[in-house]
Structures are given as structure tokens and as C-alpha cells.
Design a protein around this motif. Sequence first.
Motif, PDB file in Angstrom:
ATOM      1  N   THR A  54       3.983 -28.987  20.874  1.00 53.40           N
ATOM      2  CA  THR A  54       2.684 -29.626  21.115  1.00 53.40           C
ATOM      3  C   THR A  54       2.052 -30.094  19.813  1.00 53.40           C
ATOM      4  O   THR A  54       1.616 -31.252  19.696  1.00 53.40           O
TER       5      THR A  54
ATOM      6  N   SER B  74      -4.396 -30.647  24.430  1.00 60.76           N
ATOM      7  CA  SER B  74      -3.757 -29.482  23.809  1.00 60.76           C
ATOM      8  C   SER B  74      -4.639 -28.265  23.566  1.00 60.76           C
ATOM      9  O   SER B  74      -4.125 -27.232  23.137  1.00 60.76           O
TER      10      SER B  74
ATOM     11  N   VAL C 257      -3.215 -25.204  25.127  1.00 62.91           N
ATOM     12  CA  VAL C 257      -1.949 -24.716  24.582  1.00 62.91           C
ATOM     13  C   VAL C 257      -2.154 -23.928  23.289  1.00 62.91           C
ATOM     14  O   VAL C 257      -1.673 -22.801  23.156  1.00 62.91           O
TER      15      VAL C 257
ATOM     16  N   THR D 112      -5.758 -26.420  19.766  1.00 59.57           N
ATOM     17  CA  THR D 112      -5.607 -27.672  19.006  1.00 59.57           C
ATOM     18  C   THR D 112      -5.878 -27.526  17.521  1.00 59.57           C
ATOM     19  O   THR D 112      -7.005 -27.309  17.081  1.00 59.57           O
TER      20      THR D 112
END
Length: 230
Positions: free
Chosen positions: A133, A173, A176, A179
Motif C-alpha cells: 500500500t 489507505s 490499512v 497513511t
Amino acid sequence: MKKFLAEFIGTFWLVLGGCGSAVLAAAFPDLGIGLLGVALAFGLTVLTIAYGLGHISGAHLNPAVSIGLWAGGRFSARELLPYITAQVLGGIMAAAVLYVIATGNGSETGSFAANGYGAHSPGSYDMYAAFLTETVMTFMFLIVIIGATDQRAPQGFAGLAIGLALTLIHLISIPVTNTSVNPARSISQALFAEGHWALQQLWLFILAPVTGAVLAGIVSRVFREDNKTN
């Protein structure tokens, strides 16, 4: 010195505005700005500084951006270390200010908007998902930056394109990794997060953004060479 001071102030604003929105306002009782608000805050910091200080230093605000521009032949190698130093110091200063503010009502620092994977990922994404990512998001960020600031691009709109790109990146993101795409932002928050986990995972949020940025710089060189031959 003017360039380095501009990078210091610009990165200070990015971390204070972006991470500050996450720490202070994202989940504020009844009025929290949430994920969308944090994403907009990061984009707005870059947008405002791009127009406020971009004419002085280029408003990199991010070691990965400076490295990516260098890899793409758009930035001098001798200015890399001073720029990166100014960016990291600006981020740390902002995190220190944010720490004083955030603890001013007796609150604990908690994760302090630090980046993480596994148990420290907002969505419990593993290290491999986090690395991919951060690499891909930084790659696309640099593609936008290099393209929008090219002399053949429409003039005057680079700051808008770059700010909106960073907003979009955060919308994708945050779940995830929280960021990063910016080692200075990751370093600054990791220093103040509770526990040692953020510092232990910091390597990923330095290596992945730099990898993505270098790849984007290489691709931008290919585009430029193709344009010369056409």
C-alpha cells in the motif's frame, strides 16, 4: 537557507494540520471529522503550503518527494540531505507542539496517529499489505507531483492536483496503515506514540515510500525520454 526554512515550516504545517486533525478532531465527541475529515486535512495542508511557500522551496514537505524528484532528474543531489533534515526536524517540532496540546486536558497520547501494520493497523492489515500500500500510494503520489509540476502541464494548478491526490491517497489507505507516504510524518509521530511499537515498525514507513518514490522517478525519466524522441 530560505529553502530549508520553507521546508521546515511547510512540513511543520503538514504534520500539525494532518496529524493534528487525526489526534484532536477525528473522534471528538459528537462532532468528530472522521476519516474523510482527516484525509481532507492532509490534502489542505499540502494545497495551502504549495501556494504559500512553493515558490521558495518547491514545497516538497516529504523526504520521499525529494528523493523521487532526484531519481527523476528534477532535483539536485547536493540539496537532498539539507531538505530531508529540514523536513524531519519540521515534522518533529510539529509533533512536539501537538503533544503539548493533546495532553493539555489530561489525555494520554495513545497511538498519536502513528503509522502501523498488524495489530497497529486500523484495519489489522499485515506487513505485506502495508508495504504494498505505502509503495503504490507513494508511487502514484510522485507520478502526480512530477507530472503536475512539469513545464508542459497547465500552469498554476499543480498545488490543487497534488493536494487532491494526497486527499485521495488518505481516503484509500488510512484503514490499512493510517497513511504515511511520508517518512518525516512517520518519524515525528513514532517518537511520541505510547510504547515502542511505532519505532519498531518505522522501517516500513521509511523504506516503502522511498521505494515507491524512486520507482516513480525512474518511470518519469522514461516518459521524458519518450517525449524527446516523438
